[in-house]
Motif scaffolding. Sequence first.
Motif, PDB file in Angstrom:
ATOM      1  N   ASN A 235     -79.287  42.774 -94.362  1.00  0.00           N
ATOM      2  CA  ASN A 235     -77.873  42.967 -94.019  1.00  0.00           C
ATOM      3  C   ASN A 235     -76.929  42.837 -95.216  1.00  0.00           C
ATOM      4  O   ASN A 235     -75.820  42.313 -95.092  1.00  0.00           O
ATOM      5  CB  ASN A 235     -77.451  41.983 -92.913  1.00  0.00           C
ATOM      6  CG  ASN A 235     -78.216  42.208 -91.628  1.00  0.00           C
ATOM      7  OD1 ASN A 235     -78.445  43.344 -91.211  1.00  0.00           O
ATOM      8  ND2 ASN A 235     -78.650  41.125 -90.998  1.00  0.00           N
ATOM      9  N   VAL A 236     -77.384  43.299 -96.365  1.00  0.00           N
ATOM     10  CA  VAL A 236     -76.517  43.384 -97.551  1.00  0.00           C
ATOM     11  C   VAL A 236     -76.078  44.840 -97.704  1.00  0.00           C
ATOM     12  O   VAL A 236     -76.929  45.732 -97.805  1.00  0.00           O
ATOM     13  CB  VAL A 236     -77.250  42.916 -98.821  1.00  0.00           C
ATOM     14  CG1 VAL A 236     -76.411  43.211-100.068  1.00  0.00           C
ATOM     15  CG2 VAL A 236     -77.545  41.432 -98.741  1.00  0.00           C
ATOM     16  N   PRO A 237     -74.768  45.119 -97.726  1.00  0.00           N
ATOM     17  CA  PRO A 237     -74.317  46.502 -97.865  1.00  0.00           C
ATOM     18  C   PRO A 237     -74.780  47.111 -99.195  1.00  0.00           C
ATOM     19  O   PRO A 237     -74.652  46.475-100.247  1.00  0.00           O
ATOM     20  CB  PRO A 237     -72.783  46.382 -97.827  1.00  0.00           C
ATOM     21  CG  PRO A 237     -72.506  45.057 -97.205  1.00  0.00           C
ATOM     22  CD  PRO A 237     -73.647  44.168 -97.569  1.00  0.00           C
ATOM     23  N   GLU A 321     -63.901  47.935-101.125  1.00  0.00           N
ATOM     24  CA  GLU A 321     -62.746  48.007-100.232  1.00  0.00           C
ATOM     25  C   GLU A 321     -63.133  48.645 -98.899  1.00  0.00           C
ATOM     26  O   GLU A 321     -62.700  48.212 -97.829  1.00  0.00           O
ATOM     27  CB  GLU A 321     -61.627  48.803-100.905  1.00  0.00           C
ATOM     28  CG  GLU A 321     -61.007  48.076-102.108  1.00  0.00           C
ATOM     29  CD  GLU A 321     -60.011  48.933-102.859  1.00  0.00           C
ATOM     30  OE1 GLU A 321     -59.918  50.162-102.526  1.00  0.00           O
ATOM     31  OE2 GLU A 321     -59.342  48.428-103.761  1.00  0.00           O
ATOM     32  N   GLU A 322     -63.982  49.670 -98.955  1.00  0.00           N
ATOM     33  CA  GLU A 322     -64.436  50.333 -97.721  1.00  0.00           C
ATOM     34  C   GLU A 322     -65.284  49.395 -96.874  1.00  0.00           C
ATOM     35  O   GLU A 322     -65.136  49.332 -95.646  1.00  0.00           O
ATOM     36  CB  GLU A 322     -65.244  51.591 -98.070  1.00  0.00           C
ATOM     37  CG  GLU A 322     -64.426  52.693 -98.700  1.00  0.00           C
ATOM     38  CD  GLU A 322     -65.290  53.836 -99.221  1.00  0.00           C
ATOM     39  OE1 GLU A 322     -64.748  54.759 -99.847  1.00  0.00           O
ATOM     40  OE2 GLU A 322     -66.517  53.782 -99.010  1.00  0.00           O
ATOM     41  N   VAL A 323     -66.178  48.655 -97.527  1.00  0.00           N
ATOM     42  CA  VAL A 323     -67.049  47.727 -96.808  1.00  0.00           C
ATOM     43  C   VAL A 323     -66.238  46.607 -96.177  1.00  0.00           C
ATOM     44  O   VAL A 323     -66.464  46.227 -95.019  1.00  0.00           O
ATOM     45  CB  VAL A 323     -68.119  47.154 -97.758  1.00  0.00           C
ATOM     46  CG1 VAL A 323     -68.853  45.985 -97.095  1.00  0.00           C
ATOM     47  CG2 VAL A 323     -69.106  48.233 -98.180  1.00  0.00           C
ATOM     48  N   ASN A 324     -65.275  46.073 -96.921  1.00  0.00           N
ATOM     49  CA  ASN A 324     -64.467  44.973 -96.405  1.00  0.00           C
ATOM     50  C   ASN A 324     -63.539  45.431 -95.279  1.00  0.00           C
ATOM     51  O   ASN A 324     -63.194  44.652 -94.386  1.00  0.00           O
ATOM     52  CB  ASN A 324     -63.629  44.356 -97.531  1.00  0.00           C
ATOM     53  CG  ASN A 324     -64.482  43.636 -98.538  1.00  0.00           C
ATOM     54  OD1 ASN A 324     -65.553  43.138 -98.219  1.00  0.00           O
ATOM     55  ND2 ASN A 324     -64.041  43.566 -99.790  1.00  0.00           N
ATOM     56  N   ALA A 325     -63.143  46.709 -95.337  1.00  0.00           N
ATOM     57  CA  ALA A 325     -62.263  47.228 -94.288  1.00  0.00           C
ATOM     58  C   ALA A 325     -63.018  47.393 -92.969  1.00  0.00           C
ATOM     59  O   ALA A 325     -62.430  47.358 -91.908  1.00  0.00           O
ATOM     60  CB  ALA A 325     -61.680  48.575 -94.718  1.00  0.00           C
TER      61      ALA A 325
END
Length: 325
Positions: A235-237, A321-325
């Motif tokens: 589960n690591v992006p 930023e995409e992952v955190n969003a």
Amino acid sequence: MAQFTYSKLSHLLRISSNKGSILRTGKEMKHGHACCLQFIRCQRSVDSKALQERQKQHMARGLPKQKPITGVKQVIVVASGKGGVGKSTTAVNLALGLMANNPSKSVGLLDADVYGPSIPKLMNLKGNPDLSDNNLMIPLTNYGIPCMSMGFLVEDVAPIVWRGLMVMSAIEKLLRQVDWGSLDYLVVDMPPGTGDVQLSISQNIPVAGAVIVSTPQDIALLDARRGAEMFKKVNVPVLGLVQNMSVFQCPNCNHETHIFGSDGARQLADTLGVKFLGDIPLHLNIREMSDRGTPVVVSSPDSPEAEAYKKVASVVVQRLEEVNA
């Protein structure tokens, strides 16, 4: 309970077929058998799902709880399926590129390759770290990047002949017993492969994302795919793939040659459904500057090679930023 239910149904099915056949028509018997078999299949499916859920719960209980590194906002791991693809050089120039693109950001560099630490050489750092008042190791700093490596704690040519438990203990110290101060990004240069260190780091600290480095060569891409799949399992992006040594340009005639093949990492990124972060050329300047301990992003900041690293760093920030969003 599930086995009991299945056994009981099977027993009833045998009784009904033996005793009740003289009272039923052939059509009724077929219908009865079909209903029972359908029920058994449904029960097996439910039992299988329940078993999977129980196994998942047991696995979750066995995993360590993730604990953030004090003072570190985001951890970026740089990994590869195999050695020799330029992972450490990419990690160093990625860290420097993050800071070059936005000087207001603070960036640290952790060398997690216990057996073959490269950061001391690449960052031109020597010596043992001092201890803070809290008995934490103070990273050595160059080019504005605080760095920590096992290479600071052993002699340059001393082999590290350790078993797995000792390596895990060393990784724990590098993660928890270092005074990083306040960092926006901590770039971790992972060892090659998909072993204990990768699992330990992925499971013990929250990792914002993984950058996979590979050459376009087929044999390297096979291992890069294993690395990407491993991070997905824990589960690591996966932020994306970097294609290193993508093309060689002759310094005399400017002719371009794809020594290791072309677009292999780009095609793998498409296959895996992850972002292609960019190309890094096979260039003499990168090798020479790395060997001197003056990475190309700081020694030749306006060169095409440095721009390639800074472009990768920019895309990495976008992906975060995409992952955190």
